[in-house]
Design an enzyme around this catalytic site. Structure first.
Site, PDB file in Angstrom:
ATOM      1  N   THR A  63      12.538  15.420   5.410  1.00  0.00           N
ATOM      2  CA  THR A  63      13.459  14.328   5.730  1.00  0.00           C
ATOM      3  C   THR A  63      14.501  14.882   6.690  1.00  0.00           C
ATOM      4  O   THR A  63      15.413  15.593   6.277  1.00  0.00           O
ATOM      5  CB  THR A  63      14.145  13.791   4.453  1.00  0.00           C
ATOM      6  OG1 THR A  63      13.138  13.378   3.531  1.00  0.00           O
ATOM      7  CG2 THR A  63      15.052  12.607   4.780  1.00  0.00           C
TER       8      THR A  63
ATOM      9  N   LYS B 273      12.424   5.980   6.375  1.00  0.00           N
ATOM     10  CA  LYS B 273      12.798   6.852   5.250  1.00  0.00           C
ATOM     11  C   LYS B 273      14.325   6.942   5.113  1.00  0.00           C
ATOM     12  O   LYS B 273      14.867   6.876   4.014  1.00  0.00           O
ATOM     13  CB  LYS B 273      12.190   8.235   5.478  1.00  0.00           C
ATOM     14  CG  LYS B 273      12.651   9.327   4.543  1.00  0.00           C
ATOM     15  CD  LYS B 273      12.082   9.225   3.157  1.00  0.00           C
ATOM     16  CE  LYS B 273      12.585  10.369   2.267  1.00  0.00           C
ATOM     17  NZ  LYS B 273      12.358  10.120   0.859  1.00  0.00           N
TER      18      LYS B 273
HETATM   19  P1  NAD Z   1      13.423  22.987  -1.092  1.00  0.00           P
HETATM   20  O1  NAD Z   1      14.734  23.499  -0.663  1.00  0.00           O
HETATM   21  O2  NAD Z   1      13.023  23.118  -2.541  1.00  0.00           O
HETATM   22  O3  NAD Z   1      12.256  23.686  -0.256  1.00  0.00           O
HETATM   23  C1  NAD Z   1      12.361  23.999   1.102  1.00  0.00           C
HETATM   24  C2  NAD Z   1      11.634  25.310   1.332  1.00  0.00           C
HETATM   25  O4  NAD Z   1      11.709  25.613   2.726  1.00  0.00           O
HETATM   26  C3  NAD Z   1      12.257  26.482   0.576  1.00  0.00           C
HETATM   27  O5  NAD Z   1      11.278  27.144  -0.192  1.00  0.00           O
HETATM   28  C4  NAD Z   1      12.812  27.358   1.693  1.00  0.00           C
HETATM   29  O6  NAD Z   1      12.761  28.748   1.399  1.00  0.00           O
HETATM   30  C5  NAD Z   1      11.898  26.995   2.835  1.00  0.00           C
HETATM   31  N1  NAD Z   1      12.452  27.337   4.144  1.00  0.00           N
HETATM   32  C6  NAD Z   1      13.707  27.094   4.602  1.00  0.00           C
HETATM   33  N2  NAD Z   1      13.846  27.542   5.860  1.00  0.00           N
HETATM   34  C7  NAD Z   1      12.651  28.088   6.198  1.00  0.00           C
HETATM   35  C8  NAD Z   1      12.166  28.729   7.360  1.00  0.00           C
HETATM   36  N3  NAD Z   1      12.940  28.905   8.441  1.00  0.00           N
HETATM   37  N4  NAD Z   1      10.890  29.188   7.370  1.00  0.00           N
HETATM   38  C9  NAD Z   1      10.095  29.002   6.276  1.00  0.00           C
HETATM   39  N5  NAD Z   1      10.501  28.419   5.141  1.00  0.00           N
HETATM   40  C10 NAD Z   1      11.771  27.955   5.110  1.00  0.00           C
HETATM   41  O7  NAD Z   1      13.356  21.463  -0.636  1.00  0.00           O
HETATM   42  P2  NAD Z   1      12.379  20.314  -1.180  1.00  0.00           P
HETATM   43  O8  NAD Z   1      12.984  19.655  -2.374  1.00  0.00           O
HETATM   44  O9  NAD Z   1      10.989  20.824  -1.253  1.00  0.00           O
HETATM   45  O10 NAD Z   1      12.494  19.251   0.013  1.00  0.00           O
HETATM   46  C11 NAD Z   1      11.872  19.438   1.278  1.00  0.00           C
HETATM   47  C12 NAD Z   1      12.118  18.200   2.125  1.00  0.00           C
HETATM   48  O11 NAD Z   1      11.559  17.073   1.453  1.00  0.00           O
HETATM   49  C13 NAD Z   1      13.605  17.892   2.339  1.00  0.00           C
HETATM   50  O12 NAD Z   1      13.801  17.426   3.637  1.00  0.00           O
HETATM   51  C14 NAD Z   1      13.880  16.818   1.292  1.00  0.00           C
HETATM   52  O13 NAD Z   1      14.970  15.983   1.683  1.00  0.00           O
HETATM   53  C15 NAD Z   1      12.559  16.066   1.263  1.00  0.00           C
HETATM   54  N6  NAD Z   1      12.272  15.381  -0.006  1.00  0.00           N
HETATM   55  C16 NAD Z   1      12.602  15.924  -1.193  1.00  0.00           C
HETATM   56  C17 NAD Z   1      12.320  15.242  -2.375  1.00  0.00           C
HETATM   57  C18 NAD Z   1      12.705  15.827  -3.711  1.00  0.00           C
HETATM   58  O14 NAD Z   1      12.663  15.061  -4.708  1.00  0.00           O
HETATM   59  N7  NAD Z   1      13.017  17.112  -3.807  1.00  0.00           N
HETATM   60  C19 NAD Z   1      11.675  13.981  -2.329  1.00  0.00           C
HETATM   61  C20 NAD Z   1      11.314  13.467  -1.085  1.00  0.00           C
HETATM   62  C21 NAD Z   1      11.614  14.169   0.070  1.00  0.00           C
END
Ligand code: NAD
Length: 301
Positions: free
Chosen positions: A97, A172
């Site tokens: 997102t 979204k």
């Molecule tokens: P999260 O923080 O748990 O996971 C993100 C991952 O990306 C982490 O493991 C982090 O180490 C990795 N990362 C960050 N920078 C990086 C880089 N430069 N290279 C490689 N890896 C890197 O986040 P999430 O909850 O999995 O959410 C991911 C996306 O999905 C976000 O944009 C969030 O808004 C969206 N989203 C989340 C949910 C939810 O319920 N958690 C639901 C729908 C959408």
């Protein structure tokens, strides 16, 4: 054989990548966190990469599930970025997102490198990511959606083709706007009730069964303003009266209703805009008038 890369193994990305792997797509995975990478070592069909470029080496499809657009930018175009090593005509499926303007700018850069991109944000929860029951919104051509569908079907049970590239991430954010403002409205309402000394369980029970609780988007909007019916089931004039009564009571009880204050200002505009006898759902038309919605705003990078 189709080569797939998945970058971003967090709360959402890890279970999604696992589902791709379990569906026998040859997948290379990468995350900046060593513990997130380590959780994927030793899996069949899975190669744990050492950088975004390594994960993307020769891949036909790259899925990104990262916190923000800045992370996606870095993963694609930073030092050891993925864009340089993807196969020709590879498809980047951006599922985070992020900021639509930055997504569009990244797509332009990818296009200059002979690669493609779709915006593909998801709805629902980490439990849905694990179960493969996410809502998947797709912005891009129908042909590209069909090309990606076998992989997207690993993640979700509802795939919605929103429209052209960029439209899914816009939708979204519009959805998340409603979600987050709804959080404030719900919290404000429950705080107001508590300040008045009302029993919380009773209040929640009653609200769950009123139009307010069931949601205007489900109940009143479809049958009134969205159906072109502005005849007043309840006019904006009386909406202003009720909101004013509630705000006066809140003030005397010392309950700050910030969203309510802004809403009263809007209800008060119904009279000068000639809408006070129309149904309360005509609030939509009032806001559209003020925003000049006949002139659709172009989103620029
Ligand atoms: P999260 O923080 O748990 O996971 C993100 C991952 O990306 C982490 O493991 C982090 O180490 C990795 N990362 C960050 N920078 C990086 C880089 N430069 N290279 C490689 N890896 C890197 O986040 P999430 O909850 O999995 O959410 C991911 C996306 O999905 C976000 O944009 C969030 O808004 C969206 N989203 C989340 C949910 C939810 O319920 N958690 C639901 C729908 C959408």
């Amino acid at each position: 054989m189709t080569q797939v890369a998945f970058i971003g193994l967090g709360v959402m990305g890890a279970p999604m990548a696992r589902r791709l792997i379990a569906s026998r797509f040859a997948t290379s995975v990468y995350d900046v966190r060593a513990d997130a990478r380590a959780a994927f070592s030793g899996l069949d069909n899975c190669r744990v990469a050492t950088s975004p470029a390594d994960a993307a080496a020769g891949a036909d499809y790259l899925f990104t599930m990262l916190p923000e657009s800045s992370h996606v930018d870095e993963v694609l175009f930073g030092m050891q970025g993925a864009a340089q090593s993807l196969a020709n005509n590879a498809l980047v499926v951006e599922m985070s997102t992020g900021d639509p303007r930055r997504t569009m700018a990244m797509a332009e850069s990818l296009e200059q490198m002979g690669k493609r991109m779709i915006d593909c944000p998801v709805g629902r929860t980490p439990a849905d990511a694990k179960a493969g029951t996410l809502l998947i919104l797709v912005g891009g051509s129908g042909d590209i959606l069909e090309e990606a569908r076998p992989m997207l079907a690993c993640f979700g049970d509802e795939i919605v083709h929103v429209g052209p590239f960029g439209s899914a991430i816009k939708l979204k954010l519009v959805n998340n706007y409603m979600t987050m403002v709804g959080m404030v409205m719900t919290a404000e309402t429950l705080m107001f009730g508590r300040k008045l000394g009302l029993d919380r369980d009773m209040l929640v029970h009653v609200l769950q069964n009123t139009v307010a609780g069931r949601g205007q988007i489900n109940v009143n909007f479809p049958k009134k303003v969205l159906a072109g019916d502005l005849s007043a089931d309840f006019p904006l004039r009386l909406g202003l009266k009720d909101l004013s009564l509630a705000l006066d009571l809140a003030k005397s009880a010392g309950a700050p209703l910030l969203l309510g204050g802004v809403s009263r200002e809007l209800f008060a505009l119904a009279a000068p805009w000639g809408r006070s006898e129309q149904d309360c759902t005509a609030m939509l038309l009032l806001l559209e008038d003020i925003a000049h919605c006949d002139n659709i705003g172009e989103v620029r990078c």
